[in-house]
Design a protein around this motif. Sequence first.
Motif, PDB file in Angstrom:
ATOM      1  N   GLU A  52       0.855  -1.159   0.049  1.00  0.00           N
ATOM      2  CA  GLU A  52      -0.137   0.050  -0.234  1.00  0.00           C
ATOM      3  C   GLU A  52       0.657   1.205  -0.051  1.00  0.00           C
ATOM      4  O   GLU A  52       2.134   1.260   0.223  1.00  0.00           O
ATOM      5  CB  GLU A  52      -0.943   0.159   1.135  1.00  0.00           C
ATOM      6  CG  GLU A  52      -2.491  -0.302   0.837  1.00  0.00           C
ATOM      7  CD  GLU A  52      -3.086   0.677   0.170  1.00  0.00           C
ATOM      8  OE1 GLU A  52      -2.506   1.672  -0.506  1.00  0.00           O
ATOM      9  OE2 GLU A  52      -4.109   0.517  -0.311  1.00  0.00           O
ATOM     10  N   ASP A  92       5.003  -1.051   2.463  1.00  0.00           N
ATOM     11  CA  ASP A  92       4.445   0.277   2.049  1.00  0.00           C
ATOM     12  C   ASP A  92       5.492   0.709   0.852  1.00  0.00           C
ATOM     13  O   ASP A  92       6.257   0.282   0.497  1.00  0.00           O
ATOM     14  CB  ASP A  92       4.269   1.392   2.904  1.00  0.00           C
ATOM     15  CG  ASP A  92       5.720   1.808   3.629  1.00  0.00           C
ATOM     16  OD1 ASP A  92       6.719   1.600   2.960  1.00  0.00           O
ATOM     17  OD2 ASP A  92       5.607   2.080   4.859  1.00  0.00           O
ATOM     18  N   ASN A  93       4.716   1.979   0.119  1.00  0.00           N
ATOM     19  CA  ASN A  93       5.718   2.217  -1.268  1.00  0.00           C
ATOM     20  C   ASN A  93       7.209   2.687  -0.906  1.00  0.00           C
ATOM     21  O   ASN A  93       7.886   2.556  -1.743  1.00  0.00           O
ATOM     22  CB  ASN A  93       4.935   3.140  -1.781  1.00  0.00           C
ATOM     23  CG  ASN A  93       3.759   2.824  -2.667  1.00  0.00           C
ATOM     24  OD1 ASN A  93       3.353   1.562  -2.703  1.00  0.00           O
ATOM     25  ND2 ASN A  93       3.130   3.537  -3.578  1.00  0.00           N
ATOM     26  N   SER A 153       0.854   3.511   2.030  1.00  0.00           N
ATOM     27  CA  SER A 153       1.075   3.637   3.356  1.00  0.00           C
ATOM     28  C   SER A 153       0.404   2.696   4.287  1.00  0.00           C
ATOM     29  O   SER A 153      -0.409   2.143   3.868  1.00  0.00           O
ATOM     30  CB  SER A 153       0.835   5.148   4.085  1.00  0.00           C
ATOM     31  OG  SER A 153       0.910   5.189   5.472  1.00  0.00           O
ATOM     32  N   LYS A 154       1.295   2.316   5.142  1.00  0.00           N
ATOM     33  CA  LYS A 154       0.879   0.961   5.957  1.00  0.00           C
ATOM     34  C   LYS A 154      -0.464   1.298   6.900  1.00  0.00           C
ATOM     35  O   LYS A 154      -1.298   0.343   7.216  1.00  0.00           O
ATOM     36  CB  LYS A 154       1.748   0.420   7.054  1.00  0.00           C
ATOM     37  CG  LYS A 154       2.828  -0.380   6.112  1.00  0.00           C
ATOM     38  CD  LYS A 154       3.844  -0.827   7.124  1.00  0.00           C
ATOM     39  CE  LYS A 154       5.057  -1.518   6.633  1.00  0.00           C
ATOM     40  NZ  LYS A 154       6.099  -2.114   7.411  1.00  0.00           N
ATOM     41  N   CYS A 183       3.206  -7.288   5.073  1.00  0.00           N
ATOM     42  CA  CYS A 183       2.788  -5.853   4.812  1.00  0.00           C
ATOM     43  C   CYS A 183       3.897  -5.058   4.456  1.00  0.00           C
ATOM     44  O   CYS A 183       5.026  -4.941   5.289  1.00  0.00           O
ATOM     45  CB  CYS A 183       1.947  -5.400   6.118  1.00  0.00           C
ATOM     46  SG  CYS A 183       0.520  -6.206   6.295  1.00  0.00           S
TER      47      CYS A 183
END
Length: 309
Positions: free
Chosen positions: A37, A57-58, A39-40, A55
Amino acid sequence: MKKFPDTILITGAGGVLGRELVDQLIKKEKCKIIALELSKEYLPADFFHNERIECYDNQEWREGKLPWNKIDMIVHCAFARSSNGRLLAESLEFTKALFSEAVENRVSAIINISSQSVYGRSQPPLWTENTPVSPEPPDTFYALAKYASELLALSICNTSNSKTAVTNLRLASLSGRGMDERLTSRFVRSALEGEPIKLIGGQQTMAYMDVRDAADGIIALMSTDTAKWKDVYNFGNQFRYTIKEIAEIVAEVSKKYTDNPVKIEIEKKDVHLDTGMDSTLFYTDTNWTPKHDMESMIDWIFSHYMEKG
């Protein structure tokens, strides 16, 4: 690639489709999920407590922290749902970089989520994969960007040194839990709040797809031989309804959830809208069809809002 993938990267995993896809995969299959995602904070809390979900993030992706050696397949859901040129350009830049890395790391397959908006509204349905692309307002920029993402996917993955299969799913408009701005959800809220459902015209025809079906269909595609994938699939529902029919279904289903009778107010006006795709090719290649009609979808939305109080 016929065997179901062991590890699947899902971009936009915090979005409505991404979340539903992760939830169904965890329940149906034994695979592991890499959830990516922007942001997480956009990812559900339960993702972080499931040992089968990793998980990212970018920022971590840009730092090269994605475990490419584990990833067998990508479902690319992440894309700006906007007419903002800068945001769409960033989505295309991300798509190009992600697909290029996937090919370099010999990821077996990519499912790129595109949109029915590439067909525009000037051509009468039902649109087939051979219908010319002709995006028009109000989604011109978005539609063009989605079509560009298809071209990127094909040009990057269909090179002589690529081992990565790819297909583009032209997704119908989704409806269901979490999609509060959809017409279906607005009608349900009006019913629960004791407000009339107000329509302008009423004969506009739409083909919503339940997000549960969308996730289920993608999983069915994952189970097929990637060597036989077509470049493009229409991916939608065989059920089409006028907005008046949708309002009437909401009024009928509402009787299970509220004692307030639902009033439908129609302002007579000639408003033309006729959308819908022929998804026979997808149904045939996956041996799958959508399971949820409009009544089932509306009932699910009602139960969602009742749970939320």
